[in-house]
Design an enzyme around this catalytic site. Structure first.
Site, PDB file in Angstrom:
ATOM      1  N   LYS A 160       0.841  -1.200   0.000  1.00  8.17           N
ATOM      2  CA  LYS A 160       0.000   0.000   0.000  1.00  8.17           C
ATOM      3  C   LYS A 160       0.876   1.250   0.000  1.00  8.17           C
ATOM      4  CE  LYS A 160      -0.384  -0.419   5.052  1.00  8.17           C
ATOM      5  NZ  LYS A 160      -1.221  -0.950   6.137  1.00  8.17           N
ATOM      6  N   ARG A 203     -10.747  -0.883  15.399  1.00  7.95           N
ATOM      7  CA  ARG A 203     -10.667  -0.075  14.185  1.00  7.95           C
ATOM      8  C   ARG A 203     -11.677  -0.707  13.236  1.00  7.95           C
ATOM      9  NH1 ARG A 203      -4.860   0.824  11.220  1.00  7.95           N
ATOM     10  NH2 ARG A 203      -5.337  -1.270  10.472  1.00  7.95           N
ATOM     11  N   HIS A 233      -6.231  -7.925  13.268  1.00 11.74           N
ATOM     12  CA  HIS A 233      -5.009  -7.124  13.259  1.00 11.74           C
ATOM     13  C   HIS A 233      -4.630  -6.812  14.702  1.00 11.74           C
ATOM     14  CE1 HIS A 233      -2.003  -4.751  11.316  1.00 11.74           C
ATOM     15  NE2 HIS A 233      -2.479  -3.584  11.689  1.00 11.74           N
ATOM     16  N   ARG A 252       0.910 -10.835   6.730  1.00 14.74           N
ATOM     17  CA  ARG A 252       0.814  -9.587   5.952  1.00 14.74           C
ATOM     18  C   ARG A 252       2.019  -8.734   6.310  1.00 14.74           C
ATOM     19  NH1 ARG A 252      -4.021  -9.853   8.829  1.00 14.74           N
ATOM     20  NH2 ARG A 252      -3.319  -8.095  10.087  1.00 14.74           N
ATOM     21  N   TYR A 295      13.201  30.833   5.312  1.00 11.03           N
ATOM     22  CA  TYR A 295      12.010  31.384   5.968  1.00 11.03           C
ATOM     23  C   TYR A 295      12.254  31.648   7.454  1.00 11.03           C
ATOM     24  CZ  TYR A 295       9.121  30.162   1.930  1.00 11.03           C
ATOM     25  OH  TYR A 295       8.571  30.072   0.685  1.00 11.03           O
ATOM     26  N   CYS A 311      11.961  23.809   3.255  1.00 11.73           N
ATOM     27  CA  CYS A 311      10.881  24.408   2.475  1.00 11.73           C
ATOM     28  C   CYS A 311      10.070  23.311   1.783  1.00 11.73           C
ATOM     29  CB  CYS A 311      11.431  25.336   1.410  1.00 11.73           C
ATOM     30  SG  CYS A 311      12.630  26.505   2.035  1.00 11.73           S
ATOM     31  N   ASP A 318       9.911  22.630  -1.398  1.00 12.33           N
ATOM     32  CA  ASP A 318      10.585  21.957  -2.503  1.00 12.33           C
ATOM     33  C   ASP A 318      12.103  21.956  -2.405  1.00 12.33           C
ATOM     34  OD1 ASP A 318       7.935  21.951  -3.682  1.00 12.33           O
ATOM     35  OD2 ASP A 318       8.331  24.099  -3.950  1.00 12.33           O
TER      36      ASP A 318
HETATM   37  C1  LIG Z   1      -0.424  -1.851   6.848  1.00 15.13           C
HETATM   38  C2  LIG Z   1      -0.963  -3.096   7.357  1.00 15.13           C
HETATM   39  C3  LIG Z   1      -0.132  -4.227   7.510  1.00 15.13           C
HETATM   40  C4  LIG Z   1       1.348  -4.189   7.321  1.00 15.13           C
HETATM   41  O1  LIG Z   1       1.953  -3.781   8.523  1.00 15.13           O
HETATM   42  P1  LIG Z   1       3.521  -3.731   8.748  1.00 15.13           P
HETATM   43  O2  LIG Z   1       3.651  -3.428  10.178  1.00 15.13           O
HETATM   44  O3  LIG Z   1       4.053  -2.676   7.880  1.00 15.13           O
HETATM   45  O4  LIG Z   1       4.047  -5.073   8.402  1.00 15.13           O
HETATM   46  C5  LIG Z   1      -0.746  -5.416   7.880  1.00 15.13           C
HETATM   47  N1  LIG Z   1      -2.070  -5.490   8.107  1.00 15.13           N
HETATM   48  C6  LIG Z   1      -2.879  -4.428   8.016  1.00 15.13           C
HETATM   49  C7  LIG Z   1      -4.323  -4.577   8.291  1.00 15.13           C
HETATM   50  C8  LIG Z   1      -2.348  -3.190   7.644  1.00 15.13           C
HETATM   51  O5  LIG Z   1      -3.154  -2.142   7.553  1.00 15.13           O
END
Ligand SMILES: *Cc1c(COP(=O)(O)O)cnc(C)c1O
Length: 745
Positions: free
Chosen positions: A409, A503, A531, A590, A636, A684, A686
């Protein structure tokens, strides 16, 4: 496209194999044109019936090498191999229909059985047998290796090869035994020769796969080694043992080739050969040759692959065209009767046509990649070798039967979704996670195959796109599942369970809702996951909480089992979940941040400590160097005022590129020519300024490293994320905006 193709580190791609593809193609052209025929029959036999016989087995081994590695026997790769080969075959069959008409092919009797036989085994034109043999032999070898491992697969395919031999070079002996003669008569009714996908090809596919998993090499491209592979012969470790291995390979090749030569000449002399594709000593010969070729590493020559295939497919057409041309212009003496000139012309013309076709197909391939920038301003540099290394390290920890779901992602945490996912896909990773549907669609447009799970919310009005792009949607609540089901479009889903993070997900206690979701007829539920919210912490209280989450998840699973609901694939762990709770045996893990080789924060401690290597570097250019007097300010808010006469370098990167503004005024440091220099004043949007007064020569165009390791030290993502009051995850993913991704060569 280009960047990805040239992506390999110099010492990692199989240049030797790529180059030999061309040689093998020319050897096969020789078989069909007999270059020495007008000079010496003996010489022609040696060239075309002995030497050139290594061409086809080489191609089988190469396919096996990339197809049958231990890492990815999940069927995906086999399927795409079969699909690709079958389409090429179909195209070739169509292409040769005019030649077949001219040859009177369609008048053969009995037509249909003969046609089926040709399509399956012999090819509708003499050289095309190679394609069905690849499909049949490759699938057979793949299946055997997956089922029983290389030893048994080799044993079985070697027996098939011996059966093949007895109907090929040794048939003169075999046919004297009535039982055998009967057996082979049956076989020859189905296939004109034994050099086909059943007797000939499989053993070479197995050998190729075996070498991919045991050659101790670094894998890339389509091949990837088994996770637990041990580097037994130490190839690549000590130069001495590497040298010894090399000598062994050359000697092995020389001896087995000499033996094959003797074998062939003897059989030829005795007049027992029915056909001359298969020899006993062809096996060791190919084994050693392939090992030698594996030693040549360098640039990846993708176009040579296409070119050699095209030459293979079209050279018979070129032969026909050349003969026609020679006839019309009365050049037969030069172009046809002189066998060497004939051979060279066919090679030359096939190669030219091949180049045209290769370039043409290259240019007309869909441009899958966003148009990239260069290294002239600011850029992310990714080291795909390190990515591969990390995948391998993570594989080692994963339990048996568990699949890696690569979390890509947010532009693969700033590493470039295209560069990362396409590469992982080529390595055989078959499962991906993204946050949004558009990220998923982008992956499909890049050609990524396999499962893509959308972890977040997707408007149910986009259900049609989920189906069209074969994406898997997370069911984030009961209400959401009902709405999605009502769209009337059958979609793949994973069900998310809330076990304490609060969540997304259906609360773990609400079994009746889970049960209802499983009965929704438009949702195919392939997986169920939860999760963890504090798996990164090893504090006893946090660990107890995580254990609680695990227990709740399994309690739900148990209830489902009791009520007879089929349990789909399960997953819980992200990076820290795997590293701290490796004993959980799920169907997927994951993995995000660990894939990219860094921890979230510098001090993080995990139960398992794999050797992870950072994949990303962040770099930019010095655009201008100026001197300022004591008392003058930069940037700045006049946040930086020089205490002495100073040299200031302006860098072409700012917070719009993902470099945190929190690193202003010396909180951040940058490497220029190996020297660490502090950020001067505020970052800044850029650009930013650094104080290079003490850094020696700094000139316009110099590269500045904001994240990355250099010879003497470096700047790590966790360290600067920490300096900016954040974690690597945030820091890295914010680089996915306007920075071009450059693949480190
Ligand atoms: C982003 C995400 C992950 C990956 O997590 P890492 O800590 O980067 O390995 C796994 N599961 C879910 C639901 C996530 O949103």
């Amino acid at each position: 496209m280009q960047a990805a193709e040239n992506s390999m580190n110099n010492n990692k791609s199989y240049t030797g194999i790529d180059c030999f593809r061309l040689i093998a193609a020319y050897l096969i052209v020789a078989i069909h044109t007999s270059p020495l025929a007008s000079v010496s029959a003996q010489g022609d036999f040696i060239l075309t019936r002995i030497i050139a016989r290594i061409g086809v087995p080489f191609f089988f081994m190469t396919s096996g090498f990339f197809l049958i590695s231990g890492y990815s026997r999940d069927g995906q790769k086999l399927l795409s191999f079969v699909k690709k080969t079958v389409s090429i075959y179909a195209l070739a069959i169509l292409m040769y229909i005019p030649v077949n008409i001219y040859n009177g092919y369609f008048r053969m009797e009995p037509f249909l059985p003969e046609l089926i036989k040709d399509i399956l085994f012999d090819g509708t034109l003499y050289h095309l047998w190679y394609l069905p043999a690849s499909v049949i032999g490759g699938s057979l070898a793949w299946y055997l290796a997956k089922r029983s491992g290389y030893k048994k697969a080799f044993a079985v395919t070697a027996v098939l090869y011996i059966l093949g031999l007895s109907g090929d070079s040794y048939y003169g002996f075999t046919e004297r035994i009535p039982a055998f003669r009967y057996f082979y008569t049956l076989i020859f009714q189905v296939s004109d020769y034994t050099r086909n996908g059943i007797f000939f090809a499989p053993v070479f596919f197995v050998l190729g796969g075996f070498l991919a998993d045991n050659e101790g090499g670094v894998f890339c491209g389509n091949g990837f080694p088994a996770a637990q592979r041990t580097d037994k012969d130490g190839t690549g470790n000590s130069p001495k043992s590497a040298e010894r291995a090399l000598i062994k390979n050359y000697l092995g090749f020389a001896v087995s080739f000499a033996l094959m030569f003797g074998e062939a000449m003897t059989l030829h002399g005795l007049g027992v050969q029915r056909h001359d594709s298969m020899y006993v000593f062809l096996l060791p010969c190919m084994y050693f040759l392939f090992r030698i070729l594996l030693g040549f590493r360098g640039r990846r020559l993708t176009r040579v692959r296409t070119l050699s295939l095209v030459i293979y497919i079209i050279h018979p057409l070129v032969i026909v065209a050349l003969r026609l041309f020679a006839k019309i212009f009365h050049l037969q003496e030069l172009l046809v009767e002189n066998s060497a000139a004939h051979y060279l012309s066919v090679c030359l013309l096939s190669t030219l046509a091949g180049i045209v076709i290769t370039v043409f197909t290259d240019n007309f391939k869909p441009k899958k990649r966003k148009s990239g920038g260069g290294t002239d301003r600011a850029y992310v540099e990714v080291d795909l070798g390190n990515l591969e290394h990390n995948v391998r390290e993570i594989q080692k920890i994963m339990p048996e039967g568990c699949q890696l779901m690569a979390v890509v992602k947010a532009q693969a945490y700033g590493h470039g979704a295209y560069e990362t996912a396409v590469h992982l896909n080529k390595m055989g990773v078959g499962s991906y996670a993204v946050a949004t549907i558009d990220e998923g669609i982008a992956l499909r447009r890049y050609g990524v195959k396999g499962e893509i799970l959308i972890l977040g919310y997707t408007a149910v009005s986009r259900a049609r796109e989920l189906k069209k792009y074969d994406l898997t949607q997370t069911l984030i609540s009961f209400e959401y599942a009902s709405l999605l089901n009502k769209q009337g479009i059958f979609v793949k889903t994973h069900l998310k369970i809330d076990t304490g993070m609060h969540r997304l997900g259906i609360p773990w206690e609400e079994f009746s809702k889970v049960e209802k979701i499983f009965s929704m007829k438009n949702l195919r539920i392939d997986g169920m996951f939860t999760h963890f919210c504090c798996a990164d912490s090893r504090e006893p209280a946090d660990e107890a909480f995580t254990r609680g989450q695990i227990a709740r998840f399994y309690a739900l699973v148990e209830e489902m089992e009791e009520k007879g609901i089929p349990v789909p694939k399960l997953h819980m762990q992200s990076s820290y979940g795997l590293l701290n709770y490796p004993e959980l045996s799920c169907d997927y893990v994951r993995i995000g941040i660990a894939l990219y080789g860094v921890f979230s924060s510098p001090g993080d401690d995990t139960l398992i400590k794999p050797d992870l290597r950072p994949v990303l570097s962040l770099k930019c250019r010095v655009t201008l160097v100026r001197n300022i007097k004591a008392g003058e300010s930069v940037g700045y808010g006049r946040a930086y005022t020089a205490e002495r006469e100073s040299r200031i370098a302006l860098l072409s990167i700012g917070y719009a590129d993902g470099y945190p503004r929190a690193l202003s005024c010396g909180r951040g440091q940058v490497l220029i020519n190996g020297q660490a220099v502090p950020v001067a004043g505020r970052v800044c949007m850029d650009q930013l300024a650094v104080d290079v007064t003490d850094a020696g020569e700094v000139a316009r165009g110099d590269v500045a490293t904001l994240i990355g390791m250099e010879e003497d030290g470096g700047i790590s993502a966790p360290a600067i994320a920490d300096n900016a009051g954040s974690i690597s995850n945030e820091l890295l993913c914010r680089m996915g905006g306007r920075l071009p991704v450059i693949v480190k060569i």
